[in-house]
Design a protein around this motif. Structure first.
Motif, PDB file in Angstrom:
ATOM      1  N   ALA D  10       3.226  -8.749  -5.906  1.00 54.14           N
ATOM      2  CA  ALA D  10       2.489  -8.739  -4.631  1.00 54.14           C
ATOM      3  C   ALA D  10       3.400  -8.654  -3.424  1.00 54.14           C
ATOM      4  N   ASN D  11       4.652  -8.966  -3.603  1.00 53.21           N
ATOM      5  CA  ASN D  11       5.577  -9.036  -2.479  1.00 53.21           C
ATOM      6  C   ASN D  11       6.145  -7.680  -2.059  1.00 53.21           C
ATOM      7  N   GLY D  12       5.987  -6.679  -2.911  1.00 54.87           N
ATOM      8  CA  GLY D  12       6.518  -5.353  -2.585  1.00 54.87           C
ATOM      9  C   GLY D  12       5.544  -4.549  -1.742  1.00 54.87           C
ATOM     10  N   TYR D  13       5.949  -3.330  -1.370  1.00 60.68           N
ATOM     11  CA  TYR D  13       5.089  -2.524  -0.501  1.00 60.68           C
ATOM     12  C   TYR D  13       3.848  -2.005  -1.229  1.00 60.68           C
ATOM     13  N   GLY D  14       3.977  -1.743  -2.535  1.00 64.92           N
ATOM     14  CA  GLY D  14       2.789  -1.384  -3.298  1.00 64.92           C
ATOM     15  C   GLY D  14       1.823  -2.557  -3.369  1.00 64.92           C
ATOM     16  N   GLY D  15       2.381  -3.740  -3.540  1.00 64.55           N
ATOM     17  CA  GLY D  15       1.553  -4.944  -3.618  1.00 64.55           C
ATOM     18  C   GLY D  15       0.812  -5.240  -2.331  1.00 64.55           C
ATOM     19  N   GLN D  46       6.050 -14.168   3.640  1.00 63.66           N
ATOM     20  CA  GLN D  46       6.633 -12.827   3.535  1.00 63.66           C
ATOM     21  C   GLN D  46       5.956 -11.844   4.484  1.00 63.66           C
ATOM     22  N   TYR D  47       4.660 -11.992   4.642  1.00 64.97           N
ATOM     23  CA  TYR D  47       3.873 -11.076   5.457  1.00 64.97           C
ATOM     24  C   TYR D  47       3.013 -11.866   6.436  1.00 64.97           C
ATOM     25  N   LEU D  56      -3.035 -16.778   0.250  1.00 66.45           N
ATOM     26  CA  LEU D  56      -2.804 -17.206  -1.125  1.00 66.45           C
ATOM     27  C   LEU D  56      -1.338 -17.523  -1.376  1.00 66.45           C
ATOM     28  N   PRO D  57      -1.072 -18.360  -2.385  1.00 63.22           N
ATOM     29  CA  PRO D  57       0.314 -18.577  -2.808  1.00 63.22           C
ATOM     30  C   PRO D  57       0.802 -17.418  -3.674  1.00 63.22           C
ATOM     31  N   LEU D  58       2.103 -17.219  -3.683  1.00 62.20           N
ATOM     32  CA  LEU D  58       2.721 -16.303  -4.636  1.00 62.20           C
ATOM     33  C   LEU D  58       3.091 -17.119  -5.865  1.00 62.20           C
ATOM     34  N   GLU D  59       2.477 -16.798  -6.969  1.00 60.95           N
ATOM     35  CA  GLU D  59       2.642 -17.598  -8.177  1.00 60.95           C
ATOM     36  C   GLU D  59       3.628 -16.942  -9.131  1.00 60.95           C
ATOM     37  N   LYS D  60       4.110 -17.766 -10.081  1.00 60.23           N
ATOM     38  CA  LYS D  60       4.929 -17.151 -11.125  1.00 60.23           C
ATOM     39  C   LYS D  60       3.997 -16.573 -12.189  1.00 60.23           C
TER      40      LYS D  60
END
Lengths: 348, 348, 348, 348
Positions: D10-15, D46-47, D56-60
């Motif tokens: 989710a952290n990338g530009y596609g995400g 990040q954004y 939302l959180p970024l999860e593992k």
């Protein structure tokens, strides 16, 4: 004693670039600036960055006065102007370097077809020498009237000439040139197509199959081996100010697949300071020639399709216009070709 | 005989700009390039645009060898490096010009507070002369060790110095400096904050109220009349590569509302070639100094608020770094201040 | 049943942005597009990206026909047009939202002074409600004629309003607003100042101390506590298409140095969906509101100078023009304020 | 009831682009965001532009938990990741859409050769359906596992498919594709090659003859008529964030010189909403599809060389990645193909 220069069309981007380069030239002074649209103003009214450096007036065109005051004339005017105003200077014997497209095509009918305009008189077309030093250096050194090459043709021709000379091209297939240019080539006249909001973050094709530089390229390529060459050239606008990159696809004869084309290109340009062939598998970027007269070339052979990819880059306002004009001035005067042009690209 | 120069940190943007300028300098040769991160490579591996022009290796730092081989050292390293490596050169008596922030602040404690790092030793801080020629020309001409000013301080100080000298500032209000910079000031090291997709079509504030250039500006401004000056400075990143524009808001005493500040500024900089004060009601743009050592300044008084607006622009890599370093080299050697720097901005 | 909308000035950037937003609005259809300069063409001749989506003709202005065919009119015309053409619609009782500057200033003399033009008739100036929802939401909900705020005033006012409301400003010093804008605010009409080659890699100040948005800001700020507020505002052009960032310097009373201004700002905008106050010590970037109706605000207090730095960003074509107009349409119709505007910024 | 979605990477530009599009999708909610590199952070760290919108959180990555919590998984990870992590989801029967290159090539050996990596297991390569709706719509509607096409292949294939279907290609010559891309395709990971100062005002070729999208294009083109197609493709980087323009040179059989190729292309894409063939002699620009799922195509036949020039443009992050993934989600669920994608390009 310094050579006195006149720039006609001083207010455009070709003109201001000539001023920048001639100012740093050790054997030239800028004596007269002419502008049709802004005559009567100081050049600093149009370009405040010249304050305290070049503070000349923009004058109206007066042929006799220019003949009296200067030793060489540069025409940095749009196409369709010099065909009418250059003859007076040529006939008077003043050395002239024309940056426009008016005297590049030897055949007036071809000019009419692609430029949609009346051509120059044939006698003056005949006198003009095409100013691509890497191909016609000897002729330029004897010339008094130079037709400076177009920006796209400069980048494209320098990428193709070695392949033509070497005779490696498969003539059953077409040479394809995919050109990308910055916006400064469109000049300084405001138009919807060049305002920032329309160009920024945008890439587009234009004049597909109809660009007036096509016959110029074909004329020169056909002249090398005296054999008709037909090319396909498309132009693209990318969101930058300066720079041209031509990606050139040259079909290669089947029996040459083991050739080291990079070496052959290097050998061809061995004595040409401004042409730099890059090491194998590396490719030039436009910014790597920014503000300079270099044409950098990368060469790679695609075994899968028997096609040579050549990537050539120039600064469209320097090697593609004002810089090449200064290079030609140096040749005409039998000076060192690098005078006023021996600089490092501004980077980043 | 040419002066032999060494550039330490040659691989960064300050380094490559020094190489560009020194190459065109008539009294200097580049003899040694040093890089910590890319030692062992050719400079052309990092900057292919130097092919056939400057083909030196990037060497590792060897103090004794450099002392043997060159006449002057430029440090184009990041902050925190020269404080440790410069002393050996200084003690050996080799002229040094430091482009980093390590020797600009006279007070080590202030350095610690704003740079979050251990300062240089006081004896070397004491020896460093702050290299703003327009304020300290005489000192620089006697110096052997120059702390080259920061990019923002150069643009901001040159915009404020005349007002301080003239004694027109209302001290009950604050001088506010709103700085806008291109991205090259952040250097060549990749970071999320400087990749193209994050910067293009974007403008943002950064280091608001905490920029390490604040104490540098205050130190110099306070030194002019020996009176403490406090400023408010904020930095902004705009989507361009080169250039700094500082908009400076200077509160003016009530009784000076009829002053012609433009004339006063022109008078202050009468003998400073690189400072160009623009005609009344005109304002400089960053591109109008692109690639050159000029600082262009526009001045306008706002009657409604008794505030002087000063807009000053520089190329951050030239007058804000490498160009000012060359200017200082010229002064240290008692050469013409313009040597190697007498060029026209590349435009457009 | 859907509300039928007419956009007058559909060919400009404000017009095309209205079309984009209204197309996605669940309660509106676009029925009539009017353009003076391109009447008779299809909108797709000007904006091919609308092919297969919005294929309407650009019509000439016909008041009666528009009154017959639509339920609301948006004026996306340049300043100086609506003052003459809007009254017919207003008198006929058709809801009108004017994006130009013609009806924002209540005092016709002030309009004359700053716009250098004849003002609208006073009776229509009196009827116009200033469309800044975060300040005048209640009035807008009762209005039939909205003067949509200017782009700079939107960003600047939203950054200052809380400080005025809270009564924390030191009135002996001046509020300074340093505005930076992308180029799309200059519109689609070609001009030397907006062509790509002049703007790219360039930053400049313009209309220093004379921008027509100054009296608009002062009128609104003075209205909050019914007390005259004077500001200093300067505008800058940065090389991007969309986005405005205002850096605002607000002098704060001495006794408030421990205030948590971020929390106060958050509290002020608690019920305003489109205003997002950023966490302490973080700062918004223009791209973080790209294409959306958000105004993002960062707030930081400078202890050294008793000054509050506020950074506010908007997309000049959305919250600064078409988006705010749609927000006002929603309010006038007592719909959810977010209708058609509930999207995520396009990034990167 | 809404379909629950998980975005891995989710952290990338596609995400982030998936998040933007899914947020506006009327039948989907975003329930789980996974990031390897930034797990534990909020997505707004990040954004920040997602503040108050998607918090939302970024999860593992936890396969079992994701299987429990969502109805569909999007993989927006770099190449080389999904080949290892997707199988667990596929075997569990959860619908998966992979935006990476790991499952596009049916032949693992070809993957190894071009990606320089171990391929996915053959059984999973066999199960993946290539998600180019305009060619494989029926298959996609029956699929549970989609390999979303690459960005260049999407633009190139859509420009070539009609010519292959129509059987007009002269097979003795090569199809040449000259691709130009914005920088966002290189992702968000900082690298020297993508920092602003290196990209701005610069155009360059890269991966000449070696781009991993070459076999992907050839696989699809060869599948249409079950006949091997070999192409020459070169990639170029231009200084913009979003957008791909492919200039495609298709050799045409001699006997077809009077064909109206524009009409044939229009006919081929009659039922494909997202493909817009432009009127004869007009050419699309990348900005005209900015932020949308459109692929716009211009077609022109060059009589001089019997070559068809096709220019196709997409937004690399939408039709070239996240938008096409949403289009595939719609097809897999038998929804209207336009759901969540029916918007107008943001312009300018």
């Amino acid at each position: 004693m310094l050579l006195k220069a006149c720039v006609i069309g001083a207010n455009g981007y070709g003109g201001i670039e000539l001023i920048r380069l001639l100012y740093s030239h050790p054997k030239v002074t800028i004596d007269v600036l002419v502008s049709h649209s802004t005559q009567g103003q100081a050049i600093t009214a149009q370009y405040p960055q010249l304050q305290n450096i070049v503070e000349l007036p923009l004058e109206k065109l007066d042929v006799n006065e220019i003949l009296d005051r200067v030793d060489v004339v540069f025409f940095a005017t749009p196409s369709g102007i010099t065909k009418d105003i250059a003859p007076a200077f040529i006939e008077a014997g003043l050395p002239c370097i024309d940056l426009s497209g008016d005297f590049r095509l030897k055949d007036g009918d071809v000019y009419s077809e692609w430029y949609k305009n009346t051509p120059a008189q044939q006698q003056f077309l005949d006198r003009a020498v095409y100013g691509l030093a890497e191909l016609y250096r000897g002729d330029i050194q004897q010339a008094a009237f130079i037709a400076n090459p177009g920006c796209y043709p400069t980048a494209a021709l320098l990428g193709i000439i070695p392949a033509i000379k070497l005779g490696v091209i498969d003539e059953s297939r077409t040479i394809i040139i995919d050109g990308k240019t910055g916006v400064s080539g469109a000049g300084r006249k405001p138009a919807l197509g060049t305002i920032f909001s329309e160009i920024n973050e945008n890439t587009k094709a234009y004049k597909v199959g109809t660009h007036q530089h096509i016959p110029e390229m074909e004329q020169v390529l056909s002249d090398i081996n005296n054999q008709q060459v037909t090319i396909l050239f498309n132009a693209h606008l990318v969101p930058m100010t300066r720079g041209i990159l031509c990606s050139i696809y040259i079909p290669i004869n089947d029996n040459l697949t083991d050739t080291n084309f990079t070496e052959l290109y290097k050998e061809t340009y061995r004595d040409d300071y401004f042409i730099r062939v890059r090491p194998e598998k590396t490719w030039p970027a436009t910014k790597e020639v920014y503000g300079t007269n270099f044409c950098d070339i990368g060469v790679g052979f695609d075994q899968r399709t028997n096609t040579l990819t050549v990537v050539s880059v120039i600064d469209n306002l320097v090697k593609g216009a004002a810089g090449q004009a200064v290079q030609n001035l140096n040749l005409v005067n039998h000076w060192d070709e690098k005078l006023g042009l021996d600089t490092i690209p501004t980077y980043p």
